[in-house]
Design a protein around this motif. Structure first.
Motif, PDB file in Angstrom:
ATOM      1  N   THR A  57       0.832  -1.204   0.000  1.00  0.00           N
ATOM      2  CA  THR A  57       0.000   0.000   0.000  1.00  0.00           C
ATOM      3  C   THR A  57       0.866   1.254   0.000  1.00  0.00           C
ATOM      4  O   THR A  57       0.552   2.238  -0.674  1.00  0.00           O
ATOM      5  CB  THR A  57      -0.942  -0.003   1.223  1.00  0.00           C
ATOM      6  OG1 THR A  57      -1.702  -1.206   1.209  1.00  0.00           O
ATOM      7  CG2 THR A  57      -1.897   1.174   1.196  1.00  0.00           C
ATOM      8  N   THR A  58       1.970   1.207   0.709  1.00  0.00           N
ATOM      9  CA  THR A  58       2.888   2.345   0.747  1.00  0.00           C
ATOM     10  C   THR A  58       3.600   2.510  -0.587  1.00  0.00           C
ATOM     11  O   THR A  58       3.682   3.619  -1.123  1.00  0.00           O
ATOM     12  CB  THR A  58       3.915   2.163   1.880  1.00  0.00           C
ATOM     13  OG1 THR A  58       3.214   2.018   3.109  1.00  0.00           O
ATOM     14  CG2 THR A  58       4.841   3.341   1.983  1.00  0.00           C
ATOM     15  N   GLU A  59       4.121   1.413  -1.134  1.00  0.00           N
ATOM     16  CA  GLU A  59       4.897   1.466  -2.377  1.00  0.00           C
ATOM     17  C   GLU A  59       4.070   1.897  -3.580  1.00  0.00           C
ATOM     18  O   GLU A  59       4.588   2.543  -4.483  1.00  0.00           O
ATOM     19  CB  GLU A  59       5.548   0.114  -2.657  1.00  0.00           C
ATOM     20  CG  GLU A  59       6.688  -0.201  -1.715  1.00  0.00           C
ATOM     21  CD  GLU A  59       7.254  -1.594  -1.906  1.00  0.00           C
ATOM     22  OE1 GLU A  59       6.684  -2.382  -2.695  1.00  0.00           O
ATOM     23  OE2 GLU A  59       8.266  -1.902  -1.250  1.00  0.00           O
ATOM     24  N   THR A  60       2.801   1.561  -3.603  1.00  0.00           N
ATOM     25  CA  THR A  60       1.958   1.921  -4.744  1.00  0.00           C
ATOM     26  C   THR A  60       1.380   3.330  -4.615  1.00  0.00           C
ATOM     27  O   THR A  60       0.745   3.819  -5.549  1.00  0.00           O
ATOM     28  CB  THR A  60       0.787   0.933  -4.908  1.00  0.00           C
ATOM     29  OG1 THR A  60       0.007   0.930  -3.705  1.00  0.00           O
ATOM     30  CG2 THR A  60       1.291  -0.461  -5.214  1.00  0.00           C
ATOM     31  N   GLY A  61       1.566   3.967  -3.466  1.00  0.00           N
ATOM     32  CA  GLY A  61       1.043   5.313  -3.272  1.00  0.00           C
ATOM     33  C   GLY A  61      -0.382   5.355  -2.763  1.00  0.00           C
ATOM     34  O   GLY A  61      -0.934   6.427  -2.544  1.00  0.00           O
ATOM     35  N   ARG A  62      -0.989   4.202  -2.574  1.00  0.00           N
ATOM     36  CA  ARG A  62      -2.372   4.178  -2.091  1.00  0.00           C
ATOM     37  C   ARG A  62      -2.494   4.693  -0.662  1.00  0.00           C
ATOM     38  O   ARG A  62      -3.470   5.356  -0.320  1.00  0.00           O
ATOM     39  CB  ARG A  62      -2.960   2.769  -2.191  1.00  0.00           C
ATOM     40  CG  ARG A  62      -3.245   2.356  -3.631  1.00  0.00           C
ATOM     41  CD  ARG A  62      -3.853   0.997  -3.695  1.00  0.00           C
ATOM     42  NE  ARG A  62      -2.809   0.045  -3.245  1.00  0.00           N
ATOM     43  CZ  ARG A  62      -2.983  -1.246  -3.132  1.00  0.00           C
ATOM     44  NH1 ARG A  62      -4.145  -1.779  -3.401  1.00  0.00           N
ATOM     45  NH2 ARG A  62      -1.994  -2.026  -2.737  1.00  0.00           N
ATOM     46  N   LEU A  63      -1.485   4.428   0.165  1.00  0.00           N
ATOM     47  CA  LEU A  63      -1.524   4.940   1.533  1.00  0.00           C
ATOM     48  C   LEU A  63      -1.511   6.462   1.524  1.00  0.00           C
ATOM     49  O   LEU A  63      -2.334   7.108   2.178  1.00  0.00           O
ATOM     50  CB  LEU A  63      -0.351   4.397   2.358  1.00  0.00           C
ATOM     51  CG  LEU A  63      -0.312   4.864   3.816  1.00  0.00           C
ATOM     52  CD1 LEU A  63      -1.549   4.374   4.575  1.00  0.00           C
ATOM     53  CD2 LEU A  63       0.951   4.380   4.497  1.00  0.00           C
ATOM     54  N   ASP A  64      -0.599   7.052   0.752  1.00  0.00           N
ATOM     55  CA  ASP A  64      -0.546   8.512   0.667  1.00  0.00           C
ATOM     56  C   ASP A  64      -1.839   9.089   0.106  1.00  0.00           C
ATOM     57  O   ASP A  64      -2.317  10.122   0.560  1.00  0.00           O
ATOM     58  CB  ASP A  64       0.638   8.970  -0.193  1.00  0.00           C
ATOM     59  CG  ASP A  64       1.948   8.956   0.569  1.00  0.00           C
ATOM     60  OD1 ASP A  64       1.918   8.927   1.814  1.00  0.00           O
ATOM     61  OD2 ASP A  64       3.006   8.975  -0.088  1.00  0.00           O
ATOM     62  N   PHE A  65      -2.414   8.413  -0.897  1.00  0.00           N
ATOM     63  CA  PHE A  65      -3.675   8.886  -1.479  1.00  0.00           C
ATOM     64  C   PHE A  65      -4.767   8.958  -0.412  1.00  0.00           C
ATOM     65  O   PHE A  65      -5.448   9.977  -0.280  1.00  0.00           O
ATOM     66  CB  PHE A  65      -4.117   7.964  -2.620  1.00  0.00           C
ATOM     67  CG  PHE A  65      -5.484   8.284  -3.136  1.00  0.00           C
ATOM     68  CD1 PHE A  65      -5.679   9.351  -3.996  1.00  0.00           C
ATOM     69  CD2 PHE A  65      -6.579   7.530  -2.748  1.00  0.00           C
ATOM     70  CE1 PHE A  65      -6.952   9.660  -4.471  1.00  0.00           C
ATOM     71  CE2 PHE A  65      -7.848   7.834  -3.215  1.00  0.00           C
ATOM     72  CZ  PHE A  65      -8.029   8.894  -4.076  1.00  0.00           C
TER      73      PHE A  65
END
Length: 104
Positions: A57-65
């Motif tokens: 989730t962090t690596e794909t940017g979903r956490l930041d989103f």
């Protein structure tokens, strides 16, 4: 080891999941298979699963989103304890610039 051994080990692992009533049938089956194949206990597999989910989730940017849309910050900002604007001094500069803009 044979297919019969695997089926037996998966069934035994599935039987051990009685404490995990919140899992649906598919999740129980997958967890039992992982437990049998990796020879790991359920709690260890769940800890690993959380780490893998968090990392992906962090690596794909979903956490930041999701953090940005809900809280207005990114994970890096959370870790540092300040926003990017605060890191760059942008917030302080803009406030002091606005205060002096109309002074002659």
């Amino acid at each position: 080891m044979s297919l019969d051994d695997l089926e037996t080990d998966v069934e035994l692992a599935s039987d051990d999941l009685d404490d995990y009533e919140f899992l649906d049938r598919e999740s129980r089956q997958e967890l039992a298979m992982l437990s049998a194949a990796l020879d790991a206990d359920t709690d260890e597999l769940l800890r690993r699963a959380v780490h893998v989910l968090f990392q992906s989730t962090t690596e794909t940017g979903r956490l930041d989103f999701h953090l940005r849309s809900t809280y207005g910050v990114t994970y890096d900002e959370y870790l540092s304890g300040m926003t990017y604007d605060q890191m760059a001094g942008g917030t302080e500069f803009q406030q002091s610039d606005d205060d002096r803009r109309y002074q002659f």
